[in-house]
Design a protein around this motif. Structure first.
Motif, PDB file in Angstrom:
ATOM      1  N   GLU A   1       0.611  -1.127   0.223  1.00  0.00           N
ATOM      2  CA  GLU A   1      -0.206   0.109  -0.083  1.00  0.00           C
ATOM      3  C   GLU A   1       0.768   1.022   0.155  1.00  0.00           C
ATOM      4  O   GLU A   1       0.480   1.967  -0.330  1.00  0.00           O
ATOM      5  N   GLY A   2       1.681   1.346   0.878  1.00  0.00           N
ATOM      6  CA  GLY A   2       2.924   2.394   0.436  1.00  0.00           C
ATOM      7  C   GLY A   2       3.769   2.751  -0.425  1.00  0.00           C
ATOM      8  O   GLY A   2       3.677   3.700  -0.775  1.00  0.00           O
ATOM      9  N   ALA A   3       3.473   1.541  -1.586  1.00  0.00           N
ATOM     10  CA  ALA A   3       4.585   1.831  -2.102  1.00  0.00           C
ATOM     11  C   ALA A   3       3.336   2.278  -3.184  1.00  0.00           C
ATOM     12  O   ALA A   3       4.071   2.871  -4.570  1.00  0.00           O
ATOM     13  N   ILE A   4       2.831   1.771  -3.454  1.00  0.00           N
ATOM     14  CA  ILE A   4       1.314   2.905  -4.287  1.00  0.00           C
ATOM     15  C   ILE A   4       1.104   3.705  -3.934  1.00  0.00           C
ATOM     16  O   ILE A   4       1.108   4.893  -5.215  1.00  0.00           O
ATOM     17  N   LEU A   5       1.268   4.626  -2.785  1.00  0.00           N
ATOM     18  CA  LEU A   5       0.867   5.632  -2.318  1.00  0.00           C
ATOM     19  C   LEU A   5       2.384   6.860  -2.581  1.00  0.00           C
ATOM     20  O   LEU A   5       2.058   6.999  -3.747  1.00  0.00           O
ATOM     21  N   CYS A   6       2.839   5.745  -2.817  1.00  0.00           N
ATOM     22  CA  CYS A   6       4.925   6.467  -3.330  1.00  0.00           C
ATOM     23  C   CYS A   6       4.710   6.499  -4.954  1.00  0.00           C
ATOM     24  O   CYS A   6       5.319   7.618  -5.837  1.00  0.00           O
ATOM     25  N   THR A   7       4.340   5.394  -5.448  1.00  0.00           N
ATOM     26  CA  THR A   7       4.344   5.430  -6.940  1.00  0.00           C
ATOM     27  C   THR A   7       3.373   6.338  -7.635  1.00  0.00           C
ATOM     28  O   THR A   7       3.082   7.263  -8.155  1.00  0.00           O
ATOM     29  N   ARG A   8       2.059   6.558  -6.622  1.00  0.00           N
ATOM     30  CA  ARG A   8       1.235   7.703  -7.152  1.00  0.00           C
ATOM     31  C   ARG A   8       1.410   8.655  -7.153  1.00  0.00           C
ATOM     32  O   ARG A   8       0.787   9.809  -8.444  1.00  0.00           O
ATOM     33  N   GLN A   9       1.889   9.100  -5.521  1.00  0.00           N
ATOM     34  CA  GLN A   9       2.625  10.448  -5.009  1.00  0.00           C
ATOM     35  C   GLN A   9       3.414  11.553  -6.825  1.00  0.00           C
ATOM     36  O   GLN A   9       3.937  11.651  -7.009  1.00  0.00           O
ATOM     37  N   SER A  10       4.511  10.249  -6.986  1.00  0.00           N
ATOM     38  CA  SER A  10       5.026  10.005  -8.199  1.00  0.00           C
ATOM     39  C   SER A  10       4.670  10.606  -9.932  1.00  0.00           C
ATOM     40  O   SER A  10       5.701  11.150 -10.730  1.00  0.00           O
ATOM     41  N   THR A  11       3.626  10.162  -9.551  1.00  0.00           N
ATOM     42  CA  THR A  11       3.146   9.992 -10.589  1.00  0.00           C
ATOM     43  C   THR A  11       2.060  10.747 -11.678  1.00  0.00           C
ATOM     44  O   THR A  11       1.343  11.380 -12.542  1.00  0.00           O
ATOM     45  N   GLY A  12       1.229  11.907 -10.331  1.00  0.00           N
ATOM     46  CA  GLY A  12      -0.040  12.251 -10.667  1.00  0.00           C
ATOM     47  C   GLY A  12      -1.263  11.499 -10.543  1.00  0.00           C
ATOM     48  O   GLY A  12      -1.366  10.275 -10.010  1.00  0.00           O
ATOM     49  N   SER A  13      -1.970  12.025 -10.857  1.00  0.00           N
ATOM     50  CA  SER A  13      -3.637  11.290 -10.935  1.00  0.00           C
ATOM     51  C   SER A  13      -3.295   9.733 -12.431  1.00  0.00           C
ATOM     52  O   SER A  13      -2.762  10.397 -13.060  1.00  0.00           O
ATOM     53  N   LEU A  14      -4.009   8.817 -12.074  1.00  0.00           N
ATOM     54  CA  LEU A  14      -3.945   7.903 -12.660  1.00  0.00           C
ATOM     55  C   LEU A  14      -4.996   7.286 -12.662  1.00  0.00           C
ATOM     56  O   LEU A  14      -5.876   7.014 -11.220  1.00  0.00           O
ATOM     57  N   THR A  15      -5.635   5.996 -13.589  1.00  0.00           N
ATOM     58  CA  THR A  15      -6.899   5.602 -13.630  1.00  0.00           C
ATOM     59  C   THR A  15      -6.426   4.242 -12.793  1.00  0.00           C
ATOM     60  O   THR A  15      -4.731   3.974 -12.628  1.00  0.00           O
ATOM     61  N   PRO A  16      -7.091   3.347 -12.180  1.00  0.00           N
ATOM     62  CA  PRO A  16      -6.808   1.610 -11.721  1.00  0.00           C
ATOM     63  C   PRO A  16      -5.376   1.086 -12.657  1.00  0.00           C
ATOM     64  O   PRO A  16      -4.451   1.106 -12.159  1.00  0.00           O
ATOM     65  N   ARG A  17      -5.834   1.513 -13.866  1.00  0.00           N
ATOM     66  CA  ARG A  17      -5.100   0.142 -14.661  1.00  0.00           C
ATOM     67  C   ARG A  17      -4.217   0.832 -15.141  1.00  0.00           C
ATOM     68  O   ARG A  17      -2.903   0.319 -15.174  1.00  0.00           O
ATOM     69  N   GLU A  18      -4.204   2.455 -15.148  1.00  0.00           N
ATOM     70  CA  GLU A  18      -2.441   2.990 -15.441  1.00  0.00           C
ATOM     71  C   GLU A  18      -1.872   2.645 -13.760  1.00  0.00           C
ATOM     72  O   GLU A  18      -0.426   2.697 -13.965  1.00  0.00           O
TER      73      GLU A  18
END
Length: 178
Positions: free
Chosen positions: A38-55
């Motif tokens: 879950e932490g890694a998912i949040l880190c990934t989202r923060q480094s990429t911005g808004s994403l769809t679940p697929r992205e």
């Protein structure tokens, strides 16, 4: 805010009540460690911005191979740090949705908007894809901060729901809040 907030079901929470809801939920579900999935998912989202679940799933490398949990975490963290190639964490597509739901229930991820696929005539069609973001990115850090204790926030939410849902039992209201 819109997301899966109520017993893993989607719903809206008004901006007026968000800080209390966020205050209570985050007291029950502290921010995940960066070395967890879950932490890694949040880190990934923060480094990429808004994403769809697929992205987001692709950015984290969740596809169809099987890996250990440690390999999944490393792959997701690596993808957050890499520019180019995306590691593959296979056999995890269905589990990934569960991780997102837990992050939504804990108020760390919300649906910012819906985007729709387009046909060859550039017309939108089908079901919308949710665009995921953090509430802090959407409305600022102060929108998620509350000057009450988590117990005071819980009590305030409980009383409000009791007022607007007079036929609901205490048990039903507690299930909504928890």
């Amino acid at each position: 805010m819109y997301g899966k907030f109520f017993n893993k079901k989607a719903g809206f929470i008004s901006q007026e009540w968000w800080s209390d809801f966020c205050n209570y939920r985050r007291s029950k579900f502290p921010r995940p460690d960066d070395d967890s999935i879950e932490g890694a998912i949040l880190c990934t989202r923060q480094s990429t911005g808004s994403l769809t679940p697929r992205e987001l799933r692709a950015a984290c490398g969740f596809t169809d191979n099987r890996r250990t949990q440690q390999e999944q975490i490393e792959a997701c963290l690596n993808s957050a740090l890499q520019e180019g190639g995306r590691p593959k964490v296979k056999g995890m597509r269905s589990k990934f949705d569960g991780y997102l739901t837990r992050l939504e229930m804990a108020t760390y991820i919300v649906t910012e908007d819906f985007i729709y696929p387009r046909d060859k005539h550039n017309h939108e069609y089908g079901w919308g894809w949710s665009l995921l973001n953090t509430p802090e990115d959407l409305y600022g850090r102060e929108a998620c901060q509350c000057n009450r204790t988590p117990l005071e926030s819980y009590q305030r939410i409980f009383e409000h729901l009791k007022e607007i849902l007079p036929d609901a039992s205490d048990k039903q209201i507690i299930k909504l809040i928890e």
